[in-house]
Enzyme design. Structure first.
Site, PDB file in Angstrom:
ATOM      1  N   GLY A  12       0.792  -1.227   0.000  1.00  0.00           N
ATOM      2  CA  GLY A  12       0.000   0.000   0.000  1.00  0.00           C
ATOM      3  C   GLY A  12       0.823   1.274   0.000  1.00  0.00           C
ATOM      4  N   SER A  13       2.090   1.185  -0.455  1.00  0.00           N
ATOM      5  CA  SER A  13       2.889   2.415  -0.443  1.00  0.00           C
ATOM      6  C   SER A  13       2.351   3.428  -1.456  1.00  0.00           C
ATOM      7  CB  SER A  13       4.367   2.119  -0.697  1.00  0.00           C
ATOM      8  OG  SER A  13       4.597   1.735  -2.026  1.00  0.00           O
ATOM      9  N   ASN A  14       1.783   2.959  -2.553  1.00  0.00           N
ATOM     10  CA  ASN A  14       1.192   3.896  -3.517  1.00  0.00           C
ATOM     11  C   ASN A  14      -0.079   4.538  -2.954  1.00  0.00           C
ATOM     12  OD1 ASN A  14       2.627   4.149  -6.245  1.00  0.00           O
ATOM     13  ND2 ASN A  14       2.776   1.967  -5.783  1.00  0.00           N
ATOM     14  N   MET A  92      -3.209  -7.413  -7.723  1.00  0.00           N
ATOM     15  CA  MET A  92      -2.594  -8.496  -8.489  1.00  0.00           C
ATOM     16  C   MET A  92      -3.578  -9.378  -9.258  1.00  0.00           C
ATOM     17  SD  MET A  92       0.379  -7.588  -7.928  1.00  0.00           S
ATOM     18  CE  MET A  92       1.464  -8.857  -8.536  1.00  0.00           C
ATOM     19  N   ARG A  93      -4.786  -8.908  -9.456  1.00  0.00           N
ATOM     20  CA  ARG A  93      -5.740  -9.691 -10.260  1.00  0.00           C
ATOM     21  C   ARG A  93      -6.200  -8.877 -11.448  1.00  0.00           C
ATOM     22  NH1 ARG A  93      -7.860 -14.220  -6.841  1.00  0.00           N
ATOM     23  NH2 ARG A  93      -6.710 -13.909  -4.915  1.00  0.00           N
ATOM     24  N   ASN A 109      -4.123   2.261 -13.407  1.00  0.00           N
ATOM     25  CA  ASN A 109      -3.148   1.345 -12.820  1.00  0.00           C
ATOM     26  C   ASN A 109      -1.766   1.970 -12.892  1.00  0.00           C
ATOM     27  OD1 ASN A 109      -2.126  -1.140 -11.748  1.00  0.00           O
ATOM     28  ND2 ASN A 109      -1.486  -1.743 -13.796  1.00  0.00           N
ATOM     29  N   HIS A 111       2.285   0.852 -13.121  1.00  0.00           N
ATOM     30  CA  HIS A 111       3.085  -0.333 -13.456  1.00  0.00           C
ATOM     31  C   HIS A 111       4.566   0.055 -13.509  1.00  0.00           C
ATOM     32  CE1 HIS A 111       3.843  -4.292 -15.091  1.00  0.00           C
ATOM     33  NE2 HIS A 111       4.704  -3.705 -15.922  1.00  0.00           N
TER      34      HIS A 111
END
Ligand code: GRF
Length: 193
Positions: A12-14, A92-93, A109, A111
């Site tokens: 959860g750092s983002n 991750m899904r 998202n 990445h």
């Protein structure tokens, strides 16, 4: 005000970076809800610790599948929370139709590569293995593919000769934490959210 919903599977750092950007006045938004497919994920503890509503997505024991019924439920939970824009932050899904249709063009998202290079898992390790001199970070709109949606913002990160997977990932994360709140702000402004 822009209302965000965040989906994550990990530390959860983002999410923290988004909260910090809001606190610093760099992003005019509120995080209404944080959902995770991992009941013991640190992102949930962090969210609860900050008084943000947090919940678990029960993926019925599947390792990587995100069952359709669950996607519908998630869409409902996000709608009930008044979410305008959904941010995947280490989720991750693969998100598919039920959720994509509920939030068309409204799921982002982050990445850790310069997409379309190195989609998928552990992109920094892919970059190291490929021997590239530069990699980076991408924020994109989510579609039904694996890290394939329209790119909103990218930043280059150099790869050094003595980089390990950990040092490179750490350097990428520093950039992620700056880039994601900026991309959210810019995209929300374009869409007038
Ligand atoms: C980040 O490296 C992100 O790019 C990737 O997953 C990681 C999530 O980290 N998709 P965190 O949970 O935000 O700390």
């Amino acid at each position: 005000m822009l209302t965000l919903g965040i989906l994550g599977s990990g530390s959860g750092s983002n999410m923290q970076a988004i909260v910090d950007a809001v606190g610093a006045g760099k992003l005019d938004a509120r995080i209404a809800v944080v959902l995770s497919d991992q009941a013991d994920a640190r992102i949930l503890d962090r969210a609860r610790g900050m008084g943000i509503a947090a919940g678990v997505i029960d993926c019925e024991g599947y390792q990587s599948r995100f069952p359709e019924e669950r996607q519908k439920e998630v869409a409902e939970r996000l709608r009930e929370a008044g979410v305008d824009l959904v941010c995947l932050a280490g989720f991750m899904r693969m998100v598919k139709e039920p959720l994509l249709e509920a939030f068309p063009g409204l799921i982002l998202n982050i990445h850790p590569s310069l997409l379309p290079a190195f989609p998928g898992m552990r992109a920094w390790e892919q970059a190291l293995a490929a021997g590239v001199a530069e990699t980076g970070v991408t924020v994109h709109v989510v579609d039904a593919g694996m890290d394939t949606g329209p790119i909103l913002k990218q930043e280059v990160v150099p790869v050094y000769g003595d980089d390990t997977a950990d040092t490179l990932h750490a350097r990428l994360q520093v950039v992620e934490h700056e880039l994601y709140p900026e991309a959210i702000r810019e995209y929300a402004a374009v869409l007038d959210l």
